[in-house]
Design a protein around this motif. Structure first.
Motif, short mmCIF file in Angstrom:
data_model
loop_
_atom_site.label_atom_id
_atom_site.label_comp_id
_atom_site.label_asym_id
_atom_site.label_seq_id
_atom_site.Cartn_x
_atom_site.Cartn_y
_atom_site.Cartn_z
N GLU A 480 34.75 0.38 -7.21
CA GLU A 480 34.74 -0.31 -8.49
C GLU A 480 35.51 0.51 -9.53
N ALA A 481 36.11 -0.17 -10.48
CA ALA A 481 36.84 0.51 -11.56
C ALA A 481 35.84 1.04 -12.59
N PHE A 482 36.20 2.15 -13.23
CA PHE A 482 35.36 2.68 -14.29
C PHE A 482 36.22 3.48 -15.26
N THR A 483 35.68 3.74 -16.44
CA THR A 483 36.40 4.54 -17.44
C THR A 483 35.79 5.93 -17.47
N PRO A 484 36.57 6.98 -17.14
CA PRO A 484 36.01 8.34 -17.12
C PRO A 484 35.69 8.83 -18.52
N THR A 485 34.69 9.67 -18.62
CA THR A 485 34.33 10.25 -19.91
C THR A 485 35.32 11.36 -20.27
N GLU A 486 35.26 11.78 -21.53
CA GLU A 486 36.17 12.85 -21.97
C GLU A 486 35.88 14.16 -21.23
N GLU A 487 34.57 14.39 -20.94
CA GLU A 487 34.20 15.61 -20.20
C GLU A 487 34.81 15.60 -18.79
N GLN A 488 34.77 14.42 -18.13
CA GLN A 488 35.35 14.32 -16.78
C GLN A 488 36.86 14.57 -16.82
N LEU A 489 37.51 14.05 -17.84
CA LEU A 489 38.96 14.25 -17.97
C LEU A 489 39.29 15.72 -18.22
N ARG A 502 46.13 3.67 -17.12
CA ARG A 502 45.81 4.00 -15.72
C ARG A 502 44.38 3.57 -15.40
N GLU A 503 44.18 3.09 -14.16
CA GLU A 503 42.85 2.68 -13.70
C GLU A 503 42.22 3.81 -12.87
N PHE A 504 40.93 4.05 -13.07
CA PHE A 504 40.20 5.01 -12.24
C PHE A 504 39.10 4.27 -11.47
N TYR A 505 38.80 4.78 -10.26
CA TYR A 505 37.83 4.09 -9.41
C TYR A 505 36.78 5.08 -8.89
N ARG A 506 35.66 4.49 -8.45
CA ARG A 506 34.60 5.27 -7.80
C ARG A 506 33.87 4.33 -6.84
N GLY A 507 33.08 4.92 -5.96
CA GLY A 507 32.27 4.12 -5.04
C GLY A 507 30.87 3.95 -5.59
N ARG A 508 30.38 2.71 -5.60
CA ARG A 508 29.05 2.44 -6.14
C ARG A 508 27.97 2.93 -5.17
N CYS A 510 26.94 1.98 -0.82
CA CYS A 510 26.47 0.81 -0.07
C CYS A 510 26.03 1.26 1.32
N GLU A 511 25.58 0.30 2.12
CA GLU A 511 25.10 0.61 3.47
C GLU A 511 26.22 1.17 4.35
N MET A 512 27.43 0.67 4.15
CA MET A 512 28.57 1.08 4.98
C MET A 512 28.89 2.57 4.81
N CYS A 513 28.67 3.11 3.61
CA CYS A 513 29.03 4.51 3.34
C CYS A 513 27.79 5.39 3.15
N ASN A 514 26.63 4.94 3.69
CA ASN A 514 25.38 5.69 3.53
C ASN A 514 25.06 5.98 2.06
N ASN A 515 25.44 5.02 1.19
CA ASN A 515 25.19 5.13 -0.26
C ASN A 515 25.82 6.35 -0.90
N SER A 516 26.88 6.88 -0.28
CA SER A 516 27.55 8.05 -0.85
C SER A 516 28.72 7.64 -1.75
N GLY A 517 29.23 6.42 -1.56
CA GLY A 517 30.41 5.98 -2.31
C GLY A 517 31.72 6.40 -1.67
N TYR A 518 31.64 7.12 -0.54
CA TYR A 518 32.85 7.61 0.15
C TYR A 518 32.84 7.19 1.62
N LYS A 519 34.01 6.94 2.16
CA LYS A 519 34.13 6.63 3.59
C LYS A 519 35.47 7.15 4.10
N GLY A 520 35.42 8.18 4.94
CA GLY A 520 36.65 8.77 5.49
C GLY A 520 37.25 9.81 4.56
#
Length: 585
Positions: A480-489, A502-508, A510-520
């Motif tokens: 999903e797309a999200f807007t990074p905070t100033e601290e993250q930047l 520019r668009e930034f993304y993160r993983g919410r 789910c079951e497919m990624c063991n709720n980590s938001g990452y896969k591979g």
């Protein structure tokens, strides 16, 4: 009732053992000589299995071919229609094992530890070997119709896998295993062997291994502590803790691993290394076993080398198109040294093997020396280092030069002797690939000089250095797309003005990624190609900072820059780039 096999079936199995499939089908009365002759003539033209051709011609059914193959292998062929299997027999194999190996337990003789299993295919001998190894049974295979086996696996095992929580609860209530409590290291060898052979211990270890392979874990850790016994997986470079089994199961589980990897279960004072070879769902899986004595017992790490999970393709490593072109130019040099550098677990070996895989042609001789050999690739001559018998990197390399190679891979350049022979190999017309442990590409020069190589030898042989890291990729399903905070930047040294439009993304999660938001995972790369100016700097003992500045002038893209590009492409996250790269000077 469990299925019974008649005496005549057993006799026919031994009568046909080792005979040609056509001869067996003729003897069984399934085909006549004219039909067999026609099929053999077609086989000489089409190069297909004879059984397949006979089925295509309509002369036999697939079930007839399966029965003939079973007889050829000396196995019995059974009809599983209307059979009932005892629940106690079904419980001997976990659901995920039965489904992964496509086998069905039919009967069990506790006195002899013989388990009769039904196979769909007589050639599935690895399932028999793996069940002996994983579960410790004396396995007696028979062959049955594939549809019948699938139907009965569905009937008896349903759609649910055994859960780790339910199995651990069952083990916690086992009075026999509970007797091991508070006995510490004083368990005698016979009791330990008996506990390691307990079916619940086998099922637990089997479940953990199957789940790890299914989740594409790279390592499984079994760690004894004073009051608990932890089990952890490493997936995409990050450790995840599983539900821990009771503390008193530490020694039985470790001993079971040792039995499977043919290690000495009586020896608990020194480190031991072994391996387990499995075939899971048709894919070869190697488990490298490392046992380490600790204050609270033996710690075990299993490195999982799942060849079906390895992408040995340069196009799929994460190299950007311009970096890929540069790297390909380096790997196609007629001679010289190409170094891939980075910390342990950064994917160096995978990158080098992807390059070798591309270069692996009948007209090229490739030799590798590694510790250990991680990927078994047809066409490569691969050597395992064994310091116990004096088989070191340097000694192997020296003998390589008498083997007439074109390309040599040295798993790691650890000392001056190895470095000197690698230089000698490159000077005599060979292309040498190797790895180092440094933070980035320019600092590899200082590392080589620290080993004791002369600057003129480095400049004469070194063609390029590739530094790399691995970052986790955002899960495609919950991205999903999200807007990074100033601290993250600020963490990646950017301002809101820098990232406008520019668009930034993160993983919410789910079951497919063991709720980590990452896969591979994919690589970030920094490639420094040596030219005359850089060689001149090395000859004059320039500092790493000066070499880095010159390389940047000449177009080198740093690891942080590669990370930012992956971030802008929506492949990874700010956290991953910060974790794996440092701010550019």
């Amino acid at each position: 009732m469990p299925p019974e096999t008649s005496r005549s079936q057993a006799d026919s199995g031994s009568e046909y053992r080792g005979r040609r499939i056509g001869r067996i089908l003729t003897k069984m009365g399934k085909v006549d000589r004219e039909q067999l002759s026609e099929a053999l003539q077609l086989q000489s033209q089409r190069r297909l299995p004879l059984g397949q051709i006979l089925v295509e011609l309509g002369y036999v059914q697939q079930a007839d071919v399966n029965a003939a193959l079973a007889a050829q292998a000396g196995m019995e062929s059974l009809n599983l229609e209307e059979i009932e299997i005892e629940p106690a027999v079904i419980e001997l194999l976990p659901p995920e094992t039965a489904r992964a190996y496509e086998v069905l337990p039919l009967a069990y003789d506790a006195a002899t530890n013989h388990l009769t299993i039904a196979l769909k295919d007589a050639s599935n001998f690895r399932a028999v070997d793996d069940l002996r190894l994983l579960m410790g049974f004396q396995v007696r295979p028979v062959v049955a119709d594939a549809e019948q086996v699938d139907k009965l696996i569905g009937k008896y095992y349903g759609g649910e896998d055994e859960s780790l929580a339910s199995l651990i609860e069952e083990i916690s209530e086992d009075s026999v295993l509970e007797e091991l409590k508070d006995r510490g290291e004083s368990i005698d060898l016979d009791s330990l062997l008996e506990a390691a052979e307990d079916n619940k211990v086998k099922r637990l270890l089997n479940l953990v291994l199957m789940q790890a392979i299914k989740d594409k874990a790279s390592d499984v850790h079994f760690e004894p502590f004073e009051d608990e016994f932890k089990m952890r997986y490493r997936i995409d470079g990050v450790l995840y803790e599983m539900m821990p089994p009771p503390r008193h199961l530490a020694m039985p589980i470790v001993s079971r691993v040792k039995v499977m990897s043919k290690l000495d279960i009586a020896e608990r004072r020194v480190p031991q290394d072994g391996r387990i070879e499995l075939l899971v769902a048709g894919n070869p899986v190697d488990l490298r076993v490392a046992v380490l004595p600790t204050m609270n017992g033996e710690s075990v790490v299993l490195r999982i080398l799942d060849r079906s999970n390895v992408q040995l393709d340069l196009e799929r490593l994460g190299l950007r198109s311009d970096d890929l072109d540069v790297f390909r130019q380096l790997t196609h040099k007629p001679n010289g040294i190409v170094i891939v550098t980075g910390p342990t677990g950064s994917g160096k070996t995978t990158t080098l093997y992807a390059a070798l895989n591309e270069l692996n042609n009948p007209d090229v001789k490739i030799l590798t020396v590694e510790d250990p050999v991680e990927y078994d690739i047809e066409g490569l001559v691969q050597v395992q280092v064994n310091p116990d018998v004096g088989m070191t990197f340097a000694r192997s390399l020296r003998s390589f030069l008498r083997q007439d190679p074109d390309i040599i891979l040295v798993g790691e350049t650890r000392d001056l002797e190895t470095a000197k022979i690698a230089v000698e190999a490159s000077l005599t017309g060979h292309l040498v690939f190797t790895t180092l442990h440094t933070n980035d590409a320019p600092s590899s020069i200082a590392r080589l000089l620290d080993l004791g190589l002369e600057p003129f030898l480095v400049t004469a042989t070194l063609e390029g250095i590739v530094a790399q890291r691995l970052v986790r990729k955002i899960c495609g399903r919950c991205r999903e797309a999200f807007t990074p905070t100033e601290e993250q930047l600020l963490e990646i040294d950017l301002t809101p003005e820098d990232i406008r439009d520019r668009e930034f993304y993160r993983g919410r999660g789910c079951e497919m990624c063991n709720n980590s938001g990452y896969k591979g995972r994919q690589g970030l790369y920094e490639i420094m190609v040596l030219d005359d100016e850089l060689r001149e700097l090395i000859m004059h003992n320039a500092s790493t900072q000066v070499i880095r500045a010159e390389a940047l002038k000449r177009g080198m893209r740093t690891l942080r820059h590669s990370g930012l590009l992956a971030l802008y492409d929506g492949i990874t996250t700010i956290d991953e780039v910060v974790r794996e790269t440092i701010v550019d000077d």
